[in-house]
Design a protein around this motif. Structure first.
Motif, PDB file in Angstrom:
ATOM      1  N   UNK A   1       2.287  -0.314 -11.295  1.00  0.00           N
ATOM      2  CA  UNK A   1       3.627  -0.833 -11.008  1.00  0.00           C
ATOM      3  C   UNK A   1       4.688  -0.193 -11.899  1.00  0.00           C
ATOM      4  N   UNK A   2       4.265   0.535 -12.952  1.00  0.00           N
ATOM      5  CA  UNK A   2       5.231   1.266 -13.770  1.00  0.00           C
ATOM      6  C   UNK A   2       5.516   2.656 -13.197  1.00  0.00           C
ATOM      7  N   UNK A   3       4.715   3.089 -12.219  1.00  0.00           N
ATOM      8  CA  UNK A   3       4.891   4.394 -11.576  1.00  0.00           C
ATOM      9  C   UNK A   3       5.458   4.268 -10.163  1.00  0.00           C
ATOM     10  N   UNK A   4       5.204   3.144  -9.519  1.00  0.00           N
ATOM     11  CA  UNK A   4       5.546   2.967  -8.103  1.00  0.00           C
ATOM     12  C   UNK A   4       6.530   1.810  -7.957  1.00  0.00           C
ATOM     13  N   UNK A   5       7.621   2.055  -7.234  1.00  0.00           N
ATOM     14  CA  UNK A   5       8.584   0.985  -6.986  1.00  0.00           C
ATOM     15  C   UNK A   5       9.047   1.034  -5.530  1.00  0.00           C
TER      16      UNK A   5
ATOM     17  N   UNK B   1       7.279  -6.827  -3.181  1.00  0.00           N
ATOM     18  CA  UNK B   1       6.725  -8.097  -3.666  1.00  0.00           C
ATOM     19  C   UNK B   1       6.004  -7.880  -4.992  1.00  0.00           C
ATOM     20  N   UNK B   2       6.060  -8.867  -5.899  1.00  0.00           N
ATOM     21  CA  UNK B   2       5.365  -8.751  -7.183  1.00  0.00           C
ATOM     22  C   UNK B   2       3.870  -9.023  -7.029  1.00  0.00           C
ATOM     23  N   UNK B   3       3.097  -8.733  -8.084  1.00  0.00           N
ATOM     24  CA  UNK B   3       1.659  -8.980  -8.054  1.00  0.00           C
ATOM     25  C   UNK B   3       1.226  -9.701  -9.326  1.00  0.00           C
ATOM     26  N   UNK B   4       0.232 -10.566  -9.179  1.00  0.00           N
ATOM     27  CA  UNK B   4      -0.260 -11.333 -10.323  1.00  0.00           C
ATOM     28  C   UNK B   4      -1.242 -10.521 -11.160  1.00  0.00           C
ATOM     29  N   UNK B   5      -2.040  -9.703 -10.504  1.00  0.00           N
ATOM     30  CA  UNK B   5      -2.980  -8.857 -11.227  1.00  0.00           C
ATOM     31  C   UNK B   5      -2.395  -7.485 -11.440  1.00  0.00           C
ATOM     32  N   UNK B   6      -3.262  -6.479 -11.517  1.00  0.00           N
ATOM     33  CA  UNK B   6      -2.747  -5.115 -11.665  1.00  0.00           C
ATOM     34  C   UNK B   6      -3.689  -4.114 -11.011  1.00  0.00           C
ATOM     35  N   UNK B   7      -3.082  -3.109 -10.423  1.00  0.00           N
ATOM     36  CA  UNK B   7      -3.797  -1.961  -9.864  1.00  0.00           C
ATOM     37  C   UNK B   7      -3.563  -0.788 -10.805  1.00  0.00           C
ATOM     38  N   UNK B   8      -4.632  -0.050 -11.119  1.00  0.00           N
ATOM     39  CA  UNK B   8      -4.533   0.987 -12.139  1.00  0.00           C
ATOM     40  C   UNK B   8      -5.096   2.315 -11.649  1.00  0.00           C
TER      41      UNK B   8
ATOM     42  N   UNK C   1      10.123  16.523   2.458  1.00  0.00           N
ATOM     43  CA  UNK C   1      10.535  15.291   1.778  1.00  0.00           C
ATOM     44  C   UNK C   1      10.247  14.106   2.693  1.00  0.00           C
ATOM     45  N   UNK C   2       9.489  13.142   2.189  1.00  0.00           N
ATOM     46  CA  UNK C   2       9.171  11.962   2.978  1.00  0.00           C
ATOM     47  C   UNK C   2      10.233  10.892   2.742  1.00  0.00           C
ATOM     48  N   UNK C   3      10.839  10.415   3.826  1.00  0.00           N
ATOM     49  CA  UNK C   3      11.855   9.365   3.769  1.00  0.00           C
ATOM     50  C   UNK C   3      11.247   8.083   4.335  1.00  0.00           C
ATOM     51  N   UNK C   4      11.140   7.053   3.507  1.00  0.00           N
ATOM     52  CA  UNK C   4      10.497   5.801   3.920  1.00  0.00           C
ATOM     53  C   UNK C   4      11.508   4.667   3.972  1.00  0.00           C
ATOM     54  N   UNK C   5      11.223   3.696   4.815  1.00  0.00           N
ATOM     55  CA  UNK C   5      12.061   2.502   4.947  1.00  0.00           C
ATOM     56  C   UNK C   5      11.165   1.256   4.936  1.00  0.00           C
ATOM     57  N   UNK C   6      11.225   0.438   3.857  1.00  0.00           N
ATOM     58  CA  UNK C   6      12.113   0.528   2.693  1.00  0.00           C
ATOM     59  C   UNK C   6      11.780   1.725   1.805  1.00  0.00           C
ATOM     60  N   UNK C   7      12.755   2.103   0.973  1.00  0.00           N
ATOM     61  CA  UNK C   7      12.588   3.273   0.117  1.00  0.00           C
ATOM     62  C   UNK C   7      11.505   3.026  -0.934  1.00  0.00           C
ATOM     63  N   UNK C   8      10.800   4.083  -1.281  1.00  0.00           N
ATOM     64  CA  UNK C   8       9.797   3.998  -2.340  1.00  0.00           C
ATOM     65  C   UNK C   8      10.028   5.141  -3.323  1.00  0.00           C
ATOM     66  N   UNK C   9       9.991   4.812  -4.614  1.00  0.00           N
ATOM     67  CA  UNK C   9      10.139   5.812  -5.664  1.00  0.00           C
ATOM     68  C   UNK C   9       8.846   5.859  -6.466  1.00  0.00           C
ATOM     69  N   UNK C  10       8.409   7.088  -6.781  1.00  0.00           N
ATOM     70  CA  UNK C  10       7.170   7.268  -7.533  1.00  0.00           C
ATOM     71  C   UNK C  10       7.425   8.227  -8.688  1.00  0.00           C
TER      72      UNK C  10
ATOM     73  N   UNK D   1      -2.924   1.671  -2.334  1.00  0.00           N
ATOM     74  CA  UNK D   1      -3.116   0.225  -2.516  1.00  0.00           C
ATOM     75  C   UNK D   1      -1.908  -0.413  -3.185  1.00  0.00           C
ATOM     76  N   UNK D   2      -1.359   0.265  -4.204  1.00  0.00           N
ATOM     77  CA  UNK D   2      -0.197  -0.278  -4.901  1.00  0.00           C
ATOM     78  C   UNK D   2       1.023  -0.345  -3.974  1.00  0.00           C
ATOM     79  N   UNK D   3       1.257   0.714  -3.200  1.00  0.00           N
ATOM     80  CA  UNK D   3       2.400   0.724  -2.273  1.00  0.00           C
ATOM     81  C   UNK D   3       2.230  -0.375  -1.234  1.00  0.00           C
ATOM     82  N   UNK D   4       1.045  -0.474  -0.666  1.00  0.00           N
ATOM     83  CA  UNK D   4       0.777  -1.511   0.342  1.00  0.00           C
ATOM     84  C   UNK D   4       0.995  -2.904  -0.238  1.00  0.00           C
TER      85      UNK D   4
END
Length: 346
Positions: A39-43, A48-55, A216-225, A241-244
């Motif tokens: 979640x520090x690399x993908x926004x 939606x937020x997550x309770x656990x973490x994907x690494x 360049x991939x344009x997504x809706x909603x926007x995603x930054x990595x 998995x993190x994006x999903x």
């Protein structure tokens, strides 16, 4: 007098030791890296937020000096890899690094496609030009271009794909001159290049570059990595998995710490990666509860060339057993396999 002699010997010894530290052998040393929260690399915009973490998990790899080489010989989970097994002998260090960054960009695009398709979200591609992967040293482009440049026009023309670009150039003749417009370090430049014949390409002509589409991939909603510090394609599965998870209301982590590795194709197929034993070590140190490992198939041809080869999953199981991990190591062939497993968690 004796004191002076011993002082000189000591100084000479120190100079040699320091010189050996900076002298690089034709080997790389591969060792466990880190497990980083995604979640520090993908926004994802309004995600939606997550309770656990994907690494994602990493492997540290660097050119070996004599000390690195000696330590790797005796330490567990450190491997010595010949230079020609890491990069092509004709490939420069710069070209290797550019290629790794390109693999990461492709991995990110694949991960976005998989996640957005699964979440029924929209995206499209903008073609920007041609991305230079490497430059042939004895061809005309070597005087102008370098790996990482982006060619956006030829003779003032833009193209819809690298295939169209190649067709345009190959319709020219030897010694014809073309004007290219390219981008380097965010600055637009122009140059004239005279075309020449490739030595080993059945009479084909060109500038002398290895290239791929720059899209360049344009997504809706926007995603930054934000992945400037990471290269290679092995984080693809975990990116998807993190994006999903940020795209959908249901939190697939359910409070667990989930690590893993594996390339990802646009259709969701998970692929084999290198150094998985070291990634198991990295994930275990970070306290992961679950580790996804590619369950790749070993073909008879692979077995013939590498008699001791095993699937990533079996390699991960061995490493987990050796370090006594409590992580659950889960085999996956596809993105859907990983998602299906996470949905069974309480």
């Amino acid at each position: 007098m004796k004191r002076k002699i011993w002082s000189r010997i000591l100084i000479l010894f120190l100079v040699i030791m320091i010189a050996l530290f900076f002298y690089r052998l034709p080997y790389y040393v591969e060792k466990p890296g880190m497990a980083h929260e995604l979640d520090s690399y993908v926004h994802v915009e309004n995600g939606y937020p997550e309770k656990g973490k994907l690494m994602l998990t990493t492997v540290r790899m660097g050119r070996a000096n004599i000390y690195d080489y000696a330590l790797a010989k005796i330490k567990k989970f450190e491997d010595i890899v010949p230079l020609n097994e890491v990069r092509d002998e004709k490939q420069t260090e710069e070209e290797y690094n550019v290629y790794q960054l390109y693999l990461m960009e492709s991995s990110k695009n694949n991960a976005i496609q998989v996640a957005y398709n699964k979440a029924n979200k929209s995206y499209h591609f903008n073609y920007k030009g041609v991305y230079v992967l490497d430059v042939y040293p004895n061809m005309p482009a070597a005087k102008v271009l370098k790996a990482g440049d982006r060619i956006i026009k030829v003779d003032g023309h833009t193209f819809e794909s690298s295939e169209k670009f190649i067709q345009y150039v190959q319709n020219k003749k030897v010694a014809d001159q073309i004007k290219i417009t390219f981008v380097r370090d965010n600055k637009e430049k122009t140059a004239d290049i005279q075309l020449a014949k490739f030595d080993d390409a059945n009479g084909k002509i060109g500038m002398g570059i290895g290239l791929v589409d720059d899209r360049e991939l344009i997504a809706n909603p926007a995603v930054k990595m934000n992945t400037e510090s990471i290269g290679g394609p092995s984080a693809g599965l975990m990116f998807s998995l993190e994006i999903y998870n940020q795209l959908t209301k249901e939190d697939i982590t359910k409070g667990y710490s989930i690590a893993g590795t594996g390339t990802i194709e646009p259709d969701g197929v998970v692929g084999r990666i290198g150094g998985i034993d070291k990634k198991v070590v990295a994930a275990d140190k970070e306290g992961a509860n679950i580790f996804f490992a590619p369950d790749d198939e070993i073909t008879p041809e692979m077995k013939k060339e590498y008699p001791t080869i095993e699937s990533n999953y079996k390699e991960a199981l061995k490493a987990g057993k050796e370090i006594g991990t409590k992580m659950k190591i889960v085999p996956v062939k596809t993105f859907d396999d990983a998602l299906a497993y996470l949905k069974t968690l309480k």
